[in-house]
Design an enzyme around this catalytic site. Structure first.
Site, short mmCIF file in Angstrom:
data_model
loop_
_atom_site.label_atom_id
_atom_site.label_comp_id
_atom_site.label_asym_id
_atom_site.label_seq_id
_atom_site.Cartn_x
_atom_site.Cartn_y
_atom_site.Cartn_z
N HIS A 10 -5.36 -4.03 -1.05
CA HIS A 10 -5.25 -3.02 -2.10
C HIS A 10 -5.27 -3.63 -3.51
CE1 HIS A 10 -4.51 0.59 0.37
NE2 HIS A 10 -4.07 -0.30 1.24
N SER A 35 0.79 -1.23 0.00
CA SER A 35 0.00 0.00 0.00
C SER A 35 0.82 1.28 0.00
CB SER A 35 -0.95 0.00 1.20
OG SER A 35 -0.22 -0.01 2.42
N LYS A 67 -12.15 -0.66 0.56
CA LYS A 67 -11.33 0.13 -0.37
C LYS A 67 -12.04 0.15 -1.73
CE LYS A 67 -7.13 -0.40 2.30
NZ LYS A 67 -7.74 -1.05 3.48
#
Length: 396
Positions: free
Chosen positions: A214, A186, A244
């Site tokens: 991610h 990340s 996310k």
């Protein structure tokens, strides 16, 4: 009157963090976390959100959340194992498993909870975990909670992984061995060597665990890093977040039915924390439906990421070795990174500085997170601010 010892500890340590540029000021958003945000009555181009596909503010997800709230209520009313498992939770887990290409999946209240619960449900003080040195804090904490011996492996170094695995096996000190790595890192945006990980784990019979927080929604046309490399059946535990690219909140682990059955009776956050809200679960299902139905948002995210990278590099900024839309601008000095971020803020761009301990000392940076919701005009405004501040502070 409170403890003087505590008061002194807090005062001294807060002052030290502020003097070193390591104290993080928390800003309050006056509205939704979209491509443009409002703070203190002023609008900013937002480059600090994990809302990769713009789904956090998507009308379809909001409508699905409202429907679920009307049907089930605002809360599940219990932990999953008593009577807090609603139909919508069961549906979500089946949809995640199908999307990830695994037999089953389990949903948690957060990605952090996944790593705290899943690692310690599998590994014990008699085992050892080989962990990439740049793994996320939640992985590190999950490993610590398990009580297993933690063996740091050089970042993305398969030779070092093999050497450490061989040494651990030959020592005879451990029962099970696990290798754990982020799928997408990340802070730097680089991608794990999934092919190399699968080979090494087969060779040394290591349990494989990929944290794809991610990568979910970003890699593999949305299905994640493991699926991107064609190894859905070869990685033992695929973990990811629902907060996310999915745009909501929560986390999941996907794998075999036996693995998920075990986690449902041994993962402590699952056992001892009330289920994710019905609205959240329903909105996650809608997000997965959208991602399976079209790659439009995924493709736009990548176009924006490549555009931002190209322009920043042309200006002379150090953007590291990112292979994903995550775009770090590496400044180095922590105080300068904080100063740079503050100047961007003054120019109408919200891009937070990331400093130690989130990244190694001396690698302070601005981490930029373009999303599918950004327009080229928005990115150009941010780039103009970058060029102005970069020249002013002598970074470019």
């Amino acid at each position: 009157m409170g403890s003087r010892v505590l008061e002194e500890f807090l005062r001294e340590n807060l002052a030290e963090l502020k003097s070193k540029g390591l104290y993080n000021e928390i800003n309050i958003l006056e509205g939704a976390n979209g491509p443009v945000i409002e703070i203190g009555g002023k609008e900013f181009i937002n480059l600090s959100s994990n809302n990769y596909l713009g789904l956090a503010t998507d009308k379809r997800l909001k409508e699905r959340a409202v429907e679920a709230t009307n049907l089930y209520g605002v809360g599940a009313g219990a932990v999953r194992t008593i009577n807090g498992t609603l139909q919508v939770h069961d549906e979500l887990e089946k949809r995640i498993a199908r999307f990830k290409g695994t037999e089953a999946a389990i949903a948690f209240q957060s990605g952090f909870n996944c790593n705290m619960g899943a690692i310690s449900a599998i590994m014990t003080k008699d085992d050892a975990i080989l962990s990439d040195e740049l793994n996320h804090a939640s992985i590190i904490d999950g490993c610590r909670l398990s009580g297993a011996k933690i063996i740091r492996v050089r970042h993305q170094d398969m030779d070092d992984l093999r050497a450490k695995a061989k040494e651990a096996i030959e020592s005879g000190l451990y029962g099970k061995l696990m290798y754990i790595s982020d799928g997408v890192f990340s802070m730097d945006g680089d991608v794990a060597d999934i092919n190399g990980i699968v080979e090494a784990c087969r060779e040394y019979d290591l349990i494989s665990y990929i944290d794809d927080a991610h990568g979910s929604g970003v890699m593999g046309k949305g299905a994640g890093t493991v699926k991107h490399f064609g190894h859905s059946k070869d990685i033992d535990l695929q973990m990811g977040t629902l907060s996310k690219a999915i745009g909501v909140v929560g986390g999941y682990v996907a794998g075999t039915k036996d693995l998920i059955d075990w986690l449902k009776v041994r993962a402590r956050p699952f056992l001892f924390s009330t289920s994710m809200t019905p609205a959240s679960a329903a909105a996650c299902i809608e997000a997965i439906d959208i991602m399976e139905g079209s790659t439009e948002l995924h493709d736009r995210l990548w176009e924006n990421g490549l555009y931002l990278k190209k322009r920043l590099k042309e200006m002379g900024f150090n953007i590291g070795n990112s292979q994903t839309p995550i775009t770090p601008v590496i400044i180095g000095d922590e105080v300068m990174a904080q100063r740079f971020s503050k100047r961007l803020f003054e120019e109408g761009v919200y891009a937070k500085a990331i400093t130690f301990p989130t990244v190694p000392m001396g690698t302070g940076r601005i981490r930029n997170m373009p999303t599918a919701a950004h327009t080229t005009e928005m990115l150009d405004m941010a780039l103009s601010a970058y060029e102005k501040v970069g020249r002013e502070l002598g970074v470019i």
